[in-house]
Design a protein around this motif. Structure first.
Motif, PDB file in Angstrom:
ATOM      1  N   ASN A 197      47.798  35.064  41.936  1.00 56.93           N
ATOM      2  CA  ASN A 197      48.199  35.568  40.633  1.00 56.93           C
ATOM      3  C   ASN A 197      48.729  36.991  40.782  1.00 56.93           C
ATOM      4  N   GLU A 328      41.430  30.620  26.242  1.00 61.13           N
ATOM      5  CA  GLU A 328      42.741  30.234  26.767  1.00 61.13           C
ATOM      6  C   GLU A 328      43.346  31.361  27.587  1.00 61.13           C
ATOM      7  N   LEU A 329      43.140  32.602  27.138  1.00 60.47           N
ATOM      8  CA  LEU A 329      43.642  33.748  27.887  1.00 60.47           C
ATOM      9  C   LEU A 329      42.939  33.861  29.229  1.00 60.47           C
ATOM     10  N   ARG A 331      41.579  31.479  30.885  1.00 60.78           N
ATOM     11  CA  ARG A 331      42.058  30.350  31.697  1.00 60.78           C
ATOM     12  C   ARG A 331      43.431  30.640  32.307  1.00 60.78           C
ATOM     13  N   SER A 332      44.270  31.378  31.585  1.00 64.76           N
ATOM     14  CA  SER A 332      45.631  31.681  32.073  1.00 64.76           C
ATOM     15  C   SER A 332      45.625  32.639  33.245  1.00 64.76           C
ATOM     16  N   ARG A 334      45.971  35.825  33.041  1.00 61.82           N
ATOM     17  CA  ARG A 334      46.791  37.010  32.760  1.00 61.82           C
ATOM     18  C   ARG A 334      45.973  38.024  31.948  1.00 61.82           C
ATOM     19  N   CYS A 335      44.895  38.452  32.538  1.00 62.08           N
ATOM     20  CA  CYS A 335      44.001  39.390  31.864  1.00 62.08           C
ATOM     21  C   CYS A 335      43.065  39.987  32.896  1.00 62.08           C
TER      22      CYS A 335
END
Length: 344
Positions: A197, A328-329, A331-332, A334-335
């Motif tokens: 990532n 959901e964030l 899981r993505s 991007r955080c």
């Protein structure tokens, strides 16, 4: 009170209106101010094989929190209403061989806050007084709630020599990012961050990684060996739990090095013990939670001494009602750390 629960054995969660829980004589009622989402919580939310085999339902999940003591039982001892607190999430028996030999973190009778007993994704939480950790009131709740996962990072990094060593952190989710920062604070020579990532790799660089490797583009072990002149990393911290990354972690370790394993694989993993462990003379250390309470003292020393600044790790804040968006964030990927502001 509002509480986020796993009411059934399956994916998702339900926000419910629940009664404020009662406390026993040795327990404390905490008004939760902030609670952060852990990778374990995502396992529970997704309901993977590990969750199905481990978690009891119905349950209020979540285990990383900070808050203020609302009420105490008569045997709560050192804890009093108004104290700013977090808690050690492993509730142990205190009587078994592990507990009596300084290894309570691997007590076979452990009850896990937010996993096998009700946790902190709620307006109130009940905690054993013996597990309470007092916080400095000047520390914001959203930072204080990060101490549970930070303890995992401190335990993993300091399970072997760090100063002047090359440290590879495989998987720079939130705890991996913390591990990068802890390794830097403890004098690591070079720090290599590995992930698939790019968002997380950029964060790892900001936390002190010298080299960032995207293992989706470059084979992990080859990249680590190239970065270390063909030798490998002195300490490999496996934080991802990804079944494909774990054999690579052993391959990336230097002869005579160590591999500290925190990530939980969702399935069995095949490793060539002869080639990658025995003949390399590796030390392999399984990491679970924090040493009780040695790791907490190490962590507080690093934070209190100004060597660690975790403020940049919290990238998103949500109300408990926004839990679906929050998960959901996470899981993505991007955080950084995602925090529920509950009692603010």
């Amino acid at each position: 009170m509002k509480a986020l629960m796993k009411t059934e054995r399956g994916p998702g969660a339900v926000l419910v209106d629940a009664a404020v829980p009662d406390i026993g004589p040795d327990e404390v009622l905490v008004r939760v101010k902030a609670a952060s989402i852990c990778g374990t919580d995502l396992h529970i939310y997704n309901w993977d094989e590990w969750a199905a085999n481990t978690v009891r339902t119905p349950i209020v999940f979540g285990h990383e929190f900070a808050g203020v003591v609302e009420k105490t039982g008569e045997d709560a001892g050192h804890v009093k209403p108004g104290d700013h607190v977090s808690a050690e999430g492993h509730i142990v028996c205190g009587l078994c061989r592990a507990c009596r030999t300084g290894n309570a973190h691997v007590c076979p009778n452990t009850v896990s806050f937010g996993i096998t007993t009700n946790g902190c994704f709620a307006e109130y939480a009940v905690v054993k007084a013996s597990n309470i950790i007092k916080n400095d009131p000047s520390v914001p709740h959203e930072i204080a709630c990060l101490q549970d996962p930070l303890g995992n990072a401190v335990h993993t990094v300091l399970s072997g020599p760090v100063a002047g060593r090359t440290v590879a952190v495989i998987g720079v989710g939130a705890i991996g990012l913390m591990a990068v920062a802890v390794a830097r604070a403890c004098g690591a020579g070079r720090i290599i961050a590995v992930d698939v990532n790019d968002y997380r790799l950029r964060m790892a660089e900001s936390f002190g990684a010298d080299i960032c490797i995207n293992s989706a583009a470059t084979p992990l072990a080859d990249a680590v060996r190239e970065a270390t002149g063909g030798w490998g990393a002195d300490a490999v911290l496996e934080m991802s739990g990804h079944p494909a990354a774990i054999p690579d972690a052993f391959a990336a370790a230097a002869n005579g090095g160590r591999v500290s394993m925190l990530g939980i694989p969702a399935q069995e993993v095949s490793v060539d013990f002869g080639r990658d462990i025995i003949f390399k003379g590796l030390t392999v250390h399984g990491i679970t939670g924090r040493r009780m309470y040695e790791t907490w003292e190490q962590m507080k020393g690093l934070l209190g001494g100004g060597r660690l600044d975790m403020s940049g790790l919290v990238t998103h804040r949500f109300r408990l009602e926004e839990y679906e968006t929050a998960f959901e964030l996470v899981r993505s990927g991007r955080c950084g750390k995602v925090v529920f502001a509950i009692g603010e």
